[in-house]
Design an enzyme around this catalytic site. Structure first.
Site, PDB file in Angstrom:
ATOM      1  N   MET A  27       0.965  -1.450  -0.045  1.00  0.00           N
ATOM      2  CA  MET A  27      -0.250   0.117   0.065  1.00  0.00           C
ATOM      3  C   MET A  27       0.869   1.293   0.138  1.00  0.00           C
ATOM      4  O   MET A  27       0.681   2.146  -0.664  1.00  0.00           O
ATOM      5  CB  MET A  27      -0.964  -0.061   1.164  1.00  0.00           C
ATOM      6  CG  MET A  27      -1.903  -1.173   1.329  1.00  0.00           C
ATOM      7  SD  MET A  27      -2.959  -1.082   2.727  1.00  0.00           S
ATOM      8  CE  MET A  27      -1.933  -2.136   3.888  1.00  0.00           C
ATOM      9  N   PRO A  44       6.592   5.858  -1.585  1.00  0.00           N
ATOM     10  CA  PRO A  44       7.843   6.823  -0.904  1.00  0.00           C
ATOM     11  C   PRO A  44       7.017   7.980  -0.481  1.00  0.00           C
ATOM     12  O   PRO A  44       7.305   8.643   0.378  1.00  0.00           O
ATOM     13  CB  PRO A  44       8.500   6.781  -2.072  1.00  0.00           C
ATOM     14  CG  PRO A  44       8.563   5.551  -2.958  1.00  0.00           C
ATOM     15  CD  PRO A  44       7.042   5.158  -2.776  1.00  0.00           C
ATOM     16  N   GLU A  48      -6.106  -6.938  10.292  1.00  0.00           N
ATOM     17  CA  GLU A  48      -4.761  -6.537  10.399  1.00  0.00           C
ATOM     18  C   GLU A  48      -4.452  -6.018  11.705  1.00  0.00           C
ATOM     19  O   GLU A  48      -3.485  -6.164  12.393  1.00  0.00           O
ATOM     20  CB  GLU A  48      -4.324  -5.952   9.132  1.00  0.00           C
ATOM     21  CG  GLU A  48      -3.030  -5.079   9.178  1.00  0.00           C
ATOM     22  CD  GLU A  48      -2.658  -4.405   8.160  1.00  0.00           C
ATOM     23  OE1 GLU A  48      -3.347  -4.437   7.010  1.00  0.00           O
ATOM     24  OE2 GLU A  48      -1.511  -3.709   8.114  1.00  0.00           O
ATOM     25  N   GLN A  72      10.765  -0.776  46.568  1.00  0.00           N
ATOM     26  CA  GLN A  72       9.172  -0.527  46.241  1.00  0.00           C
ATOM     27  C   GLN A  72       9.074  -0.001  44.878  1.00  0.00           C
ATOM     28  O   GLN A  72       8.029  -0.252  44.327  1.00  0.00           O
ATOM     29  CB  GLN A  72       8.752   0.516  47.478  1.00  0.00           C
ATOM     30  CG  GLN A  72       7.311   0.881  47.200  1.00  0.00           C
ATOM     31  CD  GLN A  72       6.994   1.692  48.271  1.00  0.00           C
ATOM     32  OE1 GLN A  72       7.395   2.822  48.350  1.00  0.00           O
ATOM     33  NE2 GLN A  72       5.882   1.367  49.057  1.00  0.00           N
ATOM     34  N   HIS A  76      16.221  -3.573  33.876  1.00  0.00           N
ATOM     35  CA  HIS A  76      17.296  -4.464  33.571  1.00  0.00           C
ATOM     36  C   HIS A  76      18.581  -3.681  33.751  1.00  0.00           C
ATOM     37  O   HIS A  76      19.808  -4.412  33.578  1.00  0.00           O
ATOM     38  CB  HIS A  76      17.359  -4.812  32.041  1.00  0.00           C
ATOM     39  CG  HIS A  76      16.425  -6.489  32.007  1.00  0.00           C
ATOM     40  ND1 HIS A  76      15.157  -6.285  32.100  1.00  0.00           N
ATOM     41  CD2 HIS A  76      16.806  -7.665  32.032  1.00  0.00           C
ATOM     42  CE1 HIS A  76      14.693  -7.608  31.946  1.00  0.00           C
ATOM     43  NE2 HIS A  76      15.634  -8.311  31.633  1.00  0.00           N
ATOM     44  N   THR A 119      -0.830   4.457  11.863  1.00  0.00           N
ATOM     45  CA  THR A 119      -0.187   5.208  13.075  1.00  0.00           C
ATOM     46  C   THR A 119      -1.205   5.116  14.197  1.00  0.00           C
ATOM     47  O   THR A 119      -2.486   5.380  14.055  1.00  0.00           O
ATOM     48  CB  THR A 119       0.382   6.494  12.901  1.00  0.00           C
ATOM     49  OG1 THR A 119      -0.647   7.436  12.472  1.00  0.00           O
ATOM     50  CG2 THR A 119       1.487   6.236  11.552  1.00  0.00           C
TER      51      THR A 119
HETATM   52  C1  LIG Z   1       8.951  -2.053   9.280  1.00  0.00           C
HETATM   53  C2  LIG Z   1       7.914  -1.406   8.581  1.00  0.00           C
HETATM   54  C3  LIG Z   1       6.942  -2.374   7.948  1.00  0.00           C
HETATM   55  C4  LIG Z   1       5.727  -1.984   7.147  1.00  0.00           C
HETATM   56  N1  LIG Z   1       5.292  -2.944   6.282  1.00  0.00           N
HETATM   57  C5  LIG Z   1       4.301  -2.348   5.347  1.00  0.00           C
HETATM   58  C6  LIG Z   1       3.607  -3.220   4.450  1.00  0.00           C
HETATM   59  O1  LIG Z   1       3.829  -4.475   4.453  1.00  0.00           O
HETATM   60  N2  LIG Z   1       2.921  -2.698   3.577  1.00  0.00           N
HETATM   61  C7  LIG Z   1       2.605  -1.301   3.359  1.00  0.00           C
HETATM   62  O2  LIG Z   1       2.001  -1.166   2.683  1.00  0.00           O
HETATM   63  N3  LIG Z   1       3.195  -0.641   4.319  1.00  0.00           N
HETATM   64  C8  LIG Z   1       4.014  -1.024   5.245  1.00  0.00           C
HETATM   65  N4  LIG Z   1       4.628  -0.012   6.129  1.00  0.00           N
HETATM   66  C9  LIG Z   1       4.283   1.154   5.995  1.00  0.00           C
HETATM   67  C10 LIG Z   1       3.565   1.733   7.312  1.00  0.00           C
HETATM   68  O3  LIG Z   1       2.041   1.128   7.196  1.00  0.00           O
HETATM   69  C11 LIG Z   1       3.606   3.318   7.263  1.00  0.00           C
HETATM   70  O4  LIG Z   1       5.009   3.619   7.439  1.00  0.00           O
HETATM   71  C12 LIG Z   1       2.461   4.139   7.872  1.00  0.00           C
HETATM   72  O5  LIG Z   1       0.973   3.823   7.460  1.00  0.00           O
HETATM   73  C13 LIG Z   1       2.779   5.550   8.301  1.00  0.00           C
HETATM   74  O6  LIG Z   1       2.879   6.023   6.892  1.00  0.00           O
HETATM   75  P1  LIG Z   1       4.254   7.058   6.637  1.00  0.00           P
HETATM   76  O7  LIG Z   1       5.325   6.179   7.029  1.00  0.00           O
HETATM   77  O8  LIG Z   1       4.178   7.364   5.195  1.00  0.00           O
HETATM   78  O9  LIG Z   1       3.992   8.259   7.774  1.00  0.00           O
HETATM   79  P2  LIG Z   1       3.301   9.466   7.296  1.00  0.00           P
HETATM   80  O10 LIG Z   1       1.864   9.163   6.582  1.00  0.00           O
HETATM   81  O11 LIG Z   1       3.938  10.358   6.423  1.00  0.00           O
HETATM   82  O12 LIG Z   1       3.178  10.248   8.705  1.00  0.00           O
HETATM   83  C14 LIG Z   1       4.139  10.706   9.462  1.00  0.00           C
HETATM   84  C15 LIG Z   1       3.496  11.468  10.538  1.00  0.00           C
HETATM   85  O13 LIG Z   1       2.505  12.241  10.535  1.00  0.00           O
HETATM   86  C16 LIG Z   1       1.257  11.597  11.143  1.00  0.00           C
HETATM   87  N5  LIG Z   1       0.028  12.054  10.378  1.00  0.00           N
HETATM   88  C17 LIG Z   1      -0.287  11.611   9.317  1.00  0.00           C
HETATM   89  N6  LIG Z   1      -1.633  12.151   8.874  1.00  0.00           N
HETATM   90  C18 LIG Z   1      -2.023  12.557   9.913  1.00  0.00           C
HETATM   91  C19 LIG Z   1      -3.244  13.329  10.337  1.00  0.00           C
HETATM   92  N7  LIG Z   1      -4.373  13.345   9.437  1.00  0.00           N
HETATM   93  N8  LIG Z   1      -3.643  13.690  11.521  1.00  0.00           N
HETATM   94  C20 LIG Z   1      -2.436  13.573  12.565  1.00  0.00           C
HETATM   95  N9  LIG Z   1      -1.224  13.110  12.465  1.00  0.00           N
HETATM   96  C21 LIG Z   1      -1.032  12.476  10.941  1.00  0.00           C
HETATM   97  C22 LIG Z   1       1.333  10.457  11.383  1.00  0.00           C
HETATM   98  O14 LIG Z   1       0.680   9.614  12.374  1.00  0.00           O
HETATM   99  C23 LIG Z   1       3.029  10.274  11.595  1.00  0.00           C
HETATM  100  O15 LIG Z   1       3.198  10.533  12.908  1.00  0.00           O
HETATM  101  C24 LIG Z   1       5.790  -0.575   6.988  1.00  0.00           C
HETATM  102  C25 LIG Z   1       6.530   0.405   7.762  1.00  0.00           C
HETATM  103  C26 LIG Z   1       7.584  -0.121   8.625  1.00  0.00           C
HETATM  104  C27 LIG Z   1       8.423   0.657   8.960  1.00  0.00           C
END
Ligand SMILES: Cc1cc2nc3c(=O)[nH]c(=O)nc-3n(C[C@H](O)[C@H](O)[C@H](O)COP(=O)(O)OP(=O)(O)OC[C@H]3O[C@@H](n4cnc5c(N)ncnc54)[C@H](O)[C@@H]3O)c2cc1C
Length: 381
Positions: free
Chosen positions: A128, A131, A245, A282, A341, A368
């Site tokens: 999904m 970049p 999921e 404690q 730890h 997130t």
């Molecule tokens: C180890 C790893 C495995 C992953 N595996 C997969 C996978 O298998 N398939 C896949 O498709 N993706 C995968 N992802 C991607 C993951 O789902 C995304 O990183 C995640 O959804 C956040 O998107 P972004 O990184 O673009 O952050 P952004 O969307 O750019 O967000 C950056 C920050 O802004 C905040 N933000 C964004 N919009 C809002 C809003 N409307 N209101 C308030 N805050 C907001 C976010 O909460 C975050 O804190 C993976 C990521 C990692 C790190």
């Protein structure tokens, strides 16, 4: 606290999966962490033992049992054994990808793919994130333009779990780039399709045994037979599948917190300072008491969510509650356990240190914490 929702069958399944982990995973975990990936044979051996396709109908080689408690057992045991990073690809395959095939694939697609998915011969992933976009999925720019009996796909995905090992990638694309949600569809891209390239295995803070990669698509010709679900309904299909999921991630979150607490209980009773076990202070007892309470309360909620999922009654909002709450619980519990730890908590030979680096991403992937709160908040106002 005594948990009531597992039967004897789940107990037997737990024993057999625990044995599988002890035999097939624990001895190799450090080596896989070093390699940045698990071998494909891990999927094959999990498939041969019947751990990959519990929910898949028997006619396609699966267990024919739609009961998320089996997935819960697997998610928990991986955390308790401290092999979370090596197990993530398996839980993504079974809890997150397989449901798309079960609910959306045509009979022909099921016959083509499910047997290999169940044996572990075909490893799955879901793409999904791109970049340029993550949370804001409707802004994705990967396109699939229909040309006769195939789609021509161009674009890129990133952070894809199982990205290197995957044979089938459920890929979210725009079949109508003029639309946001209504323009999205799901296509299954297959290993070996011309123009489908993998980038590097990304260098992550934690989850070292998990391959996470970038995927690139240049004029990839994908047959229309690989459309999963209906054209233009991709976003609706994602929304339908995201609760499971997110619950899968929540299950692992509480289990990770439980594992951290167990390791810490052992440690603080052995380790001494000022002539007394750390456990006798404690401050330690209060910390342990608070963690025990938070985990027990969270476990009851997660177990109830699993029951609701089994009854097909888990709402998007409830799954969002479970996801953000349990992963934030995981993060703060593991952090407190590292503190108890002392310096050894920062050494990777201790499971608590690996749990610490593995925990950080859980409040980010799968949606997130902030996005989970948006989903819940919107439903209230
Ligand atoms: C180890 C790893 C495995 C992953 N595996 C997969 C996978 O298998 N398939 C896949 O498709 N993706 C995968 N992802 C991607 C993951 O789902 C995304 O990183 C995640 O959804 C956040 O998107 P972004 O990184 O673009 O952050 P952004 O969307 O750019 O967000 C950056 C920050 O802004 C905040 N933000 C964004 N919009 C809002 C809003 N409307 N209101 C308030 N805050 C907001 C976010 O909460 C975050 O804190 C993976 C990521 C990692 C790190």
């Amino acid at each position: 606290m005594r948990r009531t929702h597992f039967t004897d069958d789940h107990g037997l399944f737990r024993d057999s999966f625990r044995t599988f982990v002890e035999r097939e995973m624990t001895p190799h975990h450090a080596e896989w962490d070093e390699a940045g990936i698990v071998p494909r044979e891990l999927f094959a051996s999990a498939g041969a033992a019947g751990f990959l396709g519990m929910a898949v109908p028997e006619e396609h080689g699966g267990g024919g049992v739609e009961d998320f408690r089996y997935s819960q057992v697997i998610g928990e045991e991986l955390q308790y054994a401290g092999v979370a990073s090596a197990g993530l690809g398996m839980t993504l395959h079974t809890d997150i990808c397989i449901p798309y095939f079960l609910s959306l694939a045509t009979d022909e697609q099921k016959a083509r793919w499910l047997p290999g998915i169940v044996t572990g011969e075909l490893i799955t992933a879901i793409g999904m994130t791109e970049p340029g976009i993550g949370s804001d999925l409707a802004s994705m720019t990967t396109t699939a333009v229909r040309d006769g009996d195939h789609y021509v796909v161009n674009g890129a995905k990133t952070f894809i779990t199982n990205g290197i090992n995957a044979d089938l990638v459920i890929t979210a694309v725009k079949t109508d780039p003029t639309q946001r949600h209504a323009g999205m569809s799901l296509l299954v891209l297959e290993r070996g399709m011309e123009g489908f390239e993998r980038g590097r295995n990304l260098d992550k803070v934690g989850l070292h045994a998990q391959d996470t990669a970038e995927l690139f698509f240049t004029d990839v010709q994908v047959p229309v037979e690989n459309l999963l679900g209906a054209e233009g309904k991709g976003f609706a299909h994602l929304v339908d599948n995201l609760p499971q999921e997110r619950l899968s991630i929540a299950v692992s979150g509480v289990a990770a917190a439980e594992a951290a607490l167990r390791w810490t209980l052992d440690y603080v009773q052995e380790r001494k300072a000022f002539g007394s076990p750390i456990a006798s202070f404690q401050n330690t007892r209060f910390a342990l008491a608070e963690m025990r309470t938070e985990i027990d309360v969270s476990q009851v909620f997660v177990d109830r969510c699993v029951e609701a999922l089994n009854e097909r009654a888990l709402s998007v909002e409830e799954a969002a509650e479970a996801k953000w709450w349990c992963t934030e619980l995981q993060k703060r519990t593991v952090d407190r356990c590292v503190q108890l730890h002392g310096g050894y908590g920062y050494m990777l030979e201790y499971p608590i240190a690996r749990a610490y680096i593995d925990a950080r991403v859980t409040t980010i992937y799968g949606g997130t914490t902030e996005i989970m709160k948006e989903i819940i908040g919107r439903s209230l106002t």
